[in-house]
Design a protein around this motif. Structure first.
Motif, short mmCIF file in Angstrom:
data_model
loop_
_atom_site.label_atom_id
_atom_site.label_comp_id
_atom_site.label_asym_id
_atom_site.label_seq_id
_atom_site.Cartn_x
_atom_site.Cartn_y
_atom_site.Cartn_z
N UNK A 23 0.83 -1.21 0.00
CA UNK A 23 0.00 0.00 0.00
C UNK A 23 0.86 1.25 0.00
N UNK A 24 1.94 1.23 0.79
CA UNK A 24 2.82 2.40 0.90
C UNK A 24 3.47 2.77 -0.43
N UNK A 25 3.70 1.78 -1.30
CA UNK A 25 4.33 2.09 -2.59
C UNK A 25 3.30 2.23 -3.70
N UNK A 26 2.04 2.35 -3.31
CA UNK A 26 1.00 2.64 -4.29
C UNK A 26 0.44 1.44 -5.01
N UNK A 27 0.59 0.25 -4.42
CA UNK A 27 0.04 -0.95 -5.03
C UNK A 27 -1.10 -1.50 -4.19
N UNK A 28 -1.75 -2.55 -4.68
CA UNK A 28 -2.81 -3.20 -3.94
C UNK A 28 -2.21 -4.14 -2.89
N UNK A 29 -2.97 -4.41 -1.82
CA UNK A 29 -2.49 -5.35 -0.81
C UNK A 29 -2.18 -6.72 -1.41
N UNK A 30 -2.93 -7.09 -2.44
CA UNK A 30 -2.71 -8.39 -3.08
C UNK A 30 -1.37 -8.48 -3.78
N UNK A 31 -0.70 -7.33 -3.99
CA UNK A 31 0.63 -7.34 -4.61
C UNK A 31 1.72 -7.71 -3.61
N UNK A 32 1.31 -7.99 -2.37
CA UNK A 32 2.31 -8.38 -1.36
C UNK A 32 3.05 -9.66 -1.78
N UNK A 33 2.37 -10.52 -2.55
CA UNK A 33 3.02 -11.74 -3.04
C UNK A 33 4.16 -11.42 -3.99
N UNK A 34 3.97 -10.39 -4.82
CA UNK A 34 5.03 -9.97 -5.74
C UNK A 34 6.21 -9.41 -4.97
N UNK A 35 5.94 -8.61 -3.95
CA UNK A 35 7.02 -8.05 -3.14
C UNK A 35 7.79 -9.16 -2.44
N UNK A 36 7.05 -10.19 -1.99
CA UNK A 36 7.70 -11.34 -1.36
C UNK A 36 8.66 -12.02 -2.34
N UNK A 37 8.26 -12.12 -3.60
CA UNK A 37 9.13 -12.74 -4.61
C UNK A 37 10.34 -11.86 -4.91
N UNK A 38 10.17 -10.53 -4.79
CA UNK A 38 11.33 -9.66 -4.90
C UNK A 38 12.33 -9.96 -3.79
N UNK A 39 11.80 -10.16 -2.59
CA UNK A 39 12.67 -10.37 -1.43
C UNK A 39 13.37 -11.72 -1.45
N UNK A 40 12.79 -12.72 -2.08
CA UNK A 40 13.44 -14.03 -2.16
C UNK A 40 14.34 -14.15 -3.37
N UNK A 41 14.30 -13.17 -4.28
CA UNK A 41 15.14 -13.23 -5.47
C UNK A 41 14.49 -13.95 -6.64
N UNK A 42 13.23 -14.40 -6.47
CA UNK A 42 12.54 -15.08 -7.57
C UNK A 42 12.23 -14.13 -8.71
N UNK A 43 11.98 -12.86 -8.38
CA UNK A 43 11.69 -11.84 -9.39
C UNK A 43 12.58 -10.63 -9.13
N UNK A 44 12.93 -9.93 -10.20
CA UNK A 44 13.75 -8.72 -10.06
C UNK A 44 12.86 -7.48 -10.08
N UNK A 45 12.86 -6.68 -9.03
CA UNK A 45 12.09 -5.44 -9.07
C UNK A 45 12.74 -4.44 -10.02
N UNK A 46 11.94 -3.60 -10.63
CA UNK A 46 12.47 -2.55 -11.47
C UNK A 46 13.10 -1.47 -10.58
N UNK A 47 14.05 -0.72 -11.12
CA UNK A 47 14.66 0.36 -10.32
C UNK A 47 13.62 1.31 -9.73
N UNK A 48 12.55 1.58 -10.48
CA UNK A 48 11.53 2.49 -9.96
C UNK A 48 10.76 1.88 -8.79
N UNK A 49 10.64 0.54 -8.79
CA UNK A 49 10.00 -0.14 -7.65
C UNK A 49 10.87 0.01 -6.40
#
Length: 278
Positions: A23-49
């Motif tokens: 929510x703080x970065x302007x996404x939906x709560x359901x995007x928490x799964x994507x952030x989790x994948x950023x944190x585990x290294x499964x997905x690469x966040x964009x520099x703007x993220x």
């Protein structure tokens, strides 16, 4: 993975949940799964993220610069060569993260028993001979010993080591210290999750002669190869590099002695050391 570990550390240090950060970065709560994948290294966040997370968490300038540098380089290459002090620190963090999540660690070691199987006396002797500052040695020894958690924790990783015979013959620290090291190595070989096999000198050419490497396999993250260089380190994570090193490890295993023969050779070398000391 290193970027993800750093982002996770900053978030958890502030007691913020994945849903709240979304929510703080302007996404939906359901995007928490994507952030989790950023944190585990499964997905690469964009520099703007990453920039959005830096702003949302009010991360300080020095850490923010490091995070943005990682974000800019993440996923651009299958190889990461660390040369500067900052890069080495980042790479060590990535290595420790790989150890924490590893299910299997494969180590080809032609010249030196892996650190996770070294005694504290040998670790100290190596650091003294390597001119590590005296006021840093105790802390570094403690950190190295702490990394044994890889094979002793509640759900330990499987450690598969192929040693060159030279690795058990370099009497680091002197005869007594090295005899204790060989005793300890023999004890570790008896652990159910540890496999150590030795390639004898008379085996001829084997892949272990082309150098040392560590392969980390995990159920939680992509496989990674770690290579130690004289003035830096190299981490490989491209699929072709992983496959090539996996094949190299299998070829080395085929030339190694059995557990029983390896233990016999360790005992023989230890006996020679103690006999020469008399």
């Amino acid at each position: 993975m290193n970027l993800g570990e750093a982002l996770k550390g900053e978030r958890e240090a502030r007691g913020i949940s994945l849903r709240k950060l979304a929510v703080l970065i302007g996404r939906k709560e359901s995007d928490s799964g994507l952030i989790s994948r950023w944190e585990t290294g499964e997905r690469n966040p964009k520099p703007e993220d990453v920039a959005a997370i830096v702003e949302a968490l009010d991360i300080g300038d020095d850490v923010a610069v490091e995070l943005m540098a990682l974000a800019t380089n993440a996923g651009q290459s299958g190889r990461w060569h660390a040369v500067t002090v900052a890069e080495r620190r980042q790479q060590m963090n990535a290595l420790l993260a790989a150890e924490r999540t590893a299910t299997t660690v494969t180590h080809l070691a032609p010249l030196l028993i892996p650190g996770v199987l070294q005694t504290s006396a040998v670790i100290r002797a190596i650091m003294v001979d390597a001119d590590v500052p005296l006021d840093e040695i105790d802390e570094r020894v403690a950190i190295r010993i702490g990394r044994r958690d890889l094979i002793t924790r509640k759900s330990p990783a499987k450690l598969d080591v192929v040693l060159g015979e030279a690795a058990i013959r370099h009497a680091i620290g002197g005869a007594e210290v090295w005899a204790e090291q060989l005793t300890y190595l023999a004890e570790m070989i008896e652990l159910p999750n540890v496999q150590v096999r030795i390639i004898p000198f008379d085996a001829g050419w084997t892949p272990v002669l082309t150098g040392s490497f560590i392969l980390f396999d995990s159920d939680q993250a992509p496989s990674i190869i770690s290579l130690e260089l004289h003035r830096g380190g190299l981490m490989l994570y491209a699929e072709e590099d992983i496959a090539a090193h996996r094949q190299k490890a299998e070829a080395a295993r085929s030339k190694a002695m059995s557990k029983e023969k390896s233990l016999e050779l360790i005992a023989k070398v230890k006996g020679e050391l103690l006999e020469a000391k008399k």
